[in-house]
Design a protein around this motif. Sequence first.
Motif, PDB file in Angstrom:
ATOM      1  N   GLU A   1       0.813  -1.211   0.000  1.00  0.00           N
ATOM      2  CA  GLU A   1       0.000   0.000   0.000  1.00  0.00           C
ATOM      3  C   GLU A   1       0.850   1.267   0.000  1.00  0.00           C
ATOM      4  N   LYS A   2       2.135   1.142   0.297  1.00  0.00           N
ATOM      5  CA  LYS A   2       3.049   2.275   0.162  1.00  0.00           C
ATOM      6  C   LYS A   2       3.533   2.408  -1.276  1.00  0.00           C
ATOM      7  N   ALA A   3       3.799   1.288  -1.931  1.00  0.00           N
ATOM      8  CA  ALA A   3       4.304   1.310  -3.305  1.00  0.00           C
ATOM      9  C   ALA A   3       3.200   1.629  -4.315  1.00  0.00           C
ATOM     10  N   ALA A   4       1.976   1.171  -4.042  1.00  0.00           N
ATOM     11  CA  ALA A   4       0.869   1.393  -4.971  1.00  0.00           C
ATOM     12  C   ALA A   4       0.490   2.873  -4.990  1.00  0.00           C
ATOM     13  N   ALA A   5       0.084   3.346  -6.158  1.00  0.00           N
ATOM     14  CA  ALA A   5      -0.354   4.735  -6.265  1.00  0.00           C
ATOM     15  C   ALA A   5      -1.557   4.972  -5.356  1.00  0.00           C
ATOM     16  N   PRO A   6      -1.610   6.109  -4.686  1.00  0.00           N
ATOM     17  CA  PRO A   6      -2.778   6.424  -3.861  1.00  0.00           C
ATOM     18  C   PRO A   6      -3.984   6.716  -4.744  1.00  0.00           C
ATOM     19  N   LEU A   7      -4.987   5.891  -4.645  1.00  0.00           N
ATOM     20  CA  LEU A   7      -6.185   6.029  -5.470  1.00  0.00           C
ATOM     21  C   LEU A   7      -7.406   6.226  -4.577  1.00  0.00           C
ATOM     22  N   PRO A   8      -8.483   6.793  -5.133  1.00  0.00           N
ATOM     23  CA  PRO A   8      -9.643   7.144  -4.303  1.00  0.00           C
ATOM     24  C   PRO A   8     -10.592   6.001  -4.003  1.00  0.00           C
ATOM     25  N   THR A   9     -10.198   4.792  -4.309  1.00  0.00           N
ATOM     26  CA  THR A   9     -11.022   3.633  -3.974  1.00  0.00           C
ATOM     27  C   THR A   9     -10.086   2.478  -3.623  1.00  0.00           C
ATOM     28  N   PRO A  10     -10.516   1.529  -2.800  1.00  0.00           N
ATOM     29  CA  PRO A  10      -9.645   0.396  -2.481  1.00  0.00           C
ATOM     30  C   PRO A  10      -9.297  -0.406  -3.739  1.00  0.00           C
ATOM     31  N   VAL A  11      -8.093  -0.989  -3.713  1.00  0.00           N
ATOM     32  CA  VAL A  11      -7.569  -1.725  -4.859  1.00  0.00           C
ATOM     33  C   VAL A  11      -7.250  -3.150  -4.436  1.00  0.00           C
ATOM     34  N   LEU A  12      -7.644  -4.096  -5.272  1.00  0.00           N
ATOM     35  CA  LEU A  12      -7.222  -5.482  -5.123  1.00  0.00           C
ATOM     36  C   LEU A  12      -6.489  -5.863  -6.401  1.00  0.00           C
ATOM     37  N   ALA A  13      -5.193  -6.146  -6.281  1.00  0.00           N
ATOM     38  CA  ALA A  13      -4.364  -6.477  -7.443  1.00  0.00           C
ATOM     39  C   ALA A  13      -4.208  -7.983  -7.550  1.00  0.00           C
ATOM     40  N   LEU A  14      -4.613  -8.537  -8.700  1.00  0.00           N
ATOM     41  CA  LEU A  14      -4.440  -9.954  -9.016  1.00  0.00           C
ATOM     42  C   LEU A  14      -3.363 -10.038 -10.079  1.00  0.00           C
ATOM     43  N   ARG A  15      -2.206 -10.602  -9.698  1.00  0.00           N
ATOM     44  CA  ARG A  15      -1.063 -10.510 -10.600  1.00  0.00           C
ATOM     45  C   ARG A  15      -0.138 -11.712 -10.464  1.00  0.00           C
ATOM     46  N   THR A  16       0.244 -12.320 -11.592  1.00  0.00           N
ATOM     47  CA  THR A  16       1.336 -13.275 -11.587  1.00  0.00           C
ATOM     48  C   THR A  16       2.610 -12.537 -11.984  1.00  0.00           C
ATOM     49  N   HIS A  17       3.717 -12.887 -11.359  1.00  0.00           N
ATOM     50  CA  HIS A  17       4.962 -12.137 -11.502  1.00  0.00           C
ATOM     51  C   HIS A  17       5.614 -12.425 -12.848  1.00  0.00           C
ATOM     52  N   LYS A  18       5.621 -11.387 -13.712  1.00  0.00           N
ATOM     53  CA  LYS A  18       6.220 -11.514 -15.035  1.00  0.00           C
ATOM     54  C   LYS A  18       7.092 -10.314 -15.373  1.00  0.00           C
ATOM     55  N   SER A  19       7.537  -9.603 -14.338  1.00  0.00           N
ATOM     56  CA  SER A  19       8.484  -8.502 -14.508  1.00  0.00           C
ATOM     57  C   SER A  19       9.131  -8.225 -13.163  1.00  0.00           C
ATOM     58  N   GLU A  20      10.193  -7.434 -13.203  1.00  0.00           N
ATOM     59  CA  GLU A  20      10.988  -7.189 -11.995  1.00  0.00           C
ATOM     60  C   GLU A  20      10.436  -6.016 -11.187  1.00  0.00           C
ATOM     61  N   VAL A  21       9.139  -5.996 -11.011  1.00  0.00           N
ATOM     62  CA  VAL A  21       8.464  -4.998 -10.188  1.00  0.00           C
ATOM     63  C   VAL A  21       7.614  -5.750  -9.175  1.00  0.00           C
ATOM     64  N   ALA A  22       7.845  -5.498  -7.902  1.00  0.00           N
ATOM     65  CA  ALA A  22       7.090  -6.214  -6.879  1.00  0.00           C
ATOM     66  C   ALA A  22       7.175  -5.442  -5.572  1.00  0.00           C
ATOM     67  N   ALA A  23       6.197  -5.689  -4.711  1.00  0.00           N
ATOM     68  CA  ALA A  23       6.173  -5.109  -3.368  1.00  0.00           C
ATOM     69  C   ALA A  23       5.304  -6.006  -2.498  1.00  0.00           C
ATOM     70  N   GLY A  24       5.403  -5.778  -1.183  1.00  0.00           N
ATOM     71  CA  GLY A  24       4.521  -6.469  -0.255  1.00  0.00           C
ATOM     72  C   GLY A  24       4.956  -7.855   0.161  1.00  0.00           C
ATOM     73  N   LEU A  25       6.209  -8.219  -0.120  1.00  0.00           N
ATOM     74  CA  LEU A  25       6.698  -9.530   0.271  1.00  0.00           C
ATOM     75  C   LEU A  25       7.555  -9.410   1.534  1.00  0.00           C
ATOM     76  N   SER A  26       7.666 -10.495   2.276  1.00  0.00           N
ATOM     77  CA  SER A  26       8.518 -10.504   3.459  1.00  0.00           C
ATOM     78  C   SER A  26       9.952 -10.811   3.058  1.00  0.00           C
ATOM     79  N   ARG A  27      10.891 -10.443   3.924  1.00  0.00           N
ATOM     80  CA  ARG A  27      12.288 -10.741   3.646  1.00  0.00           C
ATOM     81  C   ARG A  27      12.517 -12.245   3.545  1.00  0.00           C
ATOM     82  N   SER A  28      11.845 -13.018   4.393  1.00  0.00           N
ATOM     83  CA  SER A  28      12.028 -14.474   4.338  1.00  0.00           C
ATOM     84  C   SER A  28      11.501 -15.034   3.027  1.00  0.00           C
TER      85      SER A  28
END
Length: 419
Positions: free
Chosen positions: A353-380
Motif C-alpha cells: 500500500e506504500k508502493a501502490a499509487a494512492p487512489l480514491p477507492t480500495p484496490v485489489l491487485a491480481l497478478r502473476t509475476h512476469k516482470s521485476e516490479v514487486a512489493a509487499g513480500l517478506s524478507r524471508s
Amino acid sequence: MPSPTPSASLPRPLRGADSDAFTRRTITTRWPRIAGRVIEENDFPDTINACIQALRDDLPDGPIRPLRDEEAPDAALWAEFVAPHRGKTWLEAPWFFGETYFYRRLLEATGYFRSGAGARVDPFSYQKDQGLVQTADRIGALAERRTRALDEDEDARPVLTRLFRTALWGNQADLSMWTAGEEGPDHQDADRAEEHLLVDDTDAALAHLTTRDRPARVDIWADNAGFELVSDLALVDGLLATEAVGQVTVHLKVHPTFVSDATIDDVHATLEALAGAEAAPVRALSERLRGALASGRLRLRDAWVWTSPLRARALPPHARAEIARADLLITKGDANYRRLLGDRQWAFTTPFEKAAAPLPTPVLALRTHKSEVAAGLSRSQVDRLNAQDPDWPVNGEWGVIQWAPAHPSPEALRPAAAT
C-alpha cells in the motif's frame, strides 16, 4: 496504514539500460520477436511488412521519435508522451513508456489508424483466437463450476474466493510471453497454485464488499484476451450473482496492445464464441453475461489512458474521477500492476500500500509475476524465492492477491509528474 509515498522520494523507473536481466531482454529480444510474429501471422502487403521490419531493426539502439500517423485520435497525446524521451534509445527510456510506445509504433507500422490494408486490423488476432480455441476444455470446466455453484446455491464467500484465484492464475496465459501452443506456466493443480500464492488479501476485499449498506460497484482493469478474459468474465458473473454487488464496470484497451490485451471487441467476440459452444454451461455463462450487459449491470468501457504510458500516480482527473465512482477496483495482470506501482525499482519488501499509487477507492491487485516490479513480500519470502527459483520475479510461476485501501484526500490524489 502507511502514508502515500511523496513523488520526490519515489524509486527510479525501470530502464533497459539499468539491467542485464529481463527488462533488457524484453527490449532486445522479445519485442523484435513479437514484431516478427506480426509479419508471419498476418497477410499484410509488402509495404506494411517493410514498416514493421524497420521498427524491428530499430531495436534496441534507435532513437525515440514522434509518431507519424498524425491523423490518429491519440496523436496529440503521444506528442506529449514522446517529447521528454525524444532522441533517447529504447534502452535509455523508461521501460513502461518504451513498452507502450513499442506497441503504438507497431500500429503506426501496420496503418491501424489510416485507410488501407491495415486499417483497424488487429495484428494480434491470430494469437488471440488460438488462445481461446486451445483452452476450450478449461473454459468448459470453469463454466461447469459456475453452473454448479448457481444450481446448488453455494455461499458467496467460497465461490468468490475460488473465482479470484481462477482469475489470478488465468493471468499466466500471456501471449506476449508465450505464444498460443507454447508451453508456459500453468497452475491448474489447486495444491500447486496455493503453494505459489505469495500474498492473499482476498478476505479484505470480501469483507469490504459484504459489510456495505448498499450493493457495490466493482471496476476491473482487464488484462489479456483468451482464457484470462473468460476467467475474468466468470468472476464478473460470480460477483453479479451476489447481493453485495450491483454493477461491474470492465475497463479495456481502446486498441490492440501488448499482444493479447483485451478490447471491447474482444469481449464481444469471446461472448459470441461462448454462445456457440457445444456445452450447455458455456452457453449459459455467455447468456448470463449478455443479459447483464443488456440490463446495464455489466458495463464495458475503454479510454486512451489505458494504452498510454501514464502511470497511476499521473492519471488525469477524468480517470481518477471514474475510479472514485467505484467501491472496489480490481487490477488484473502484470502491466496493470506495473502501472499501479509506477514500474519503479521498489524493494520487494516495501509494503504494497506504500508502493501502490494512492487512489480514491480500495484496490485489489491480481497478478502473476512476469516482470521485476514487486512489493509487499517478506524478507524471508524473498530470500527463499531467490534460493529456490532465481527467475521467480519474471517466470509467471508465482502470484499475489494484494489489497490497498483508498486514499481519498486531495493531497494523496495529486498527480505526480511523469518521468
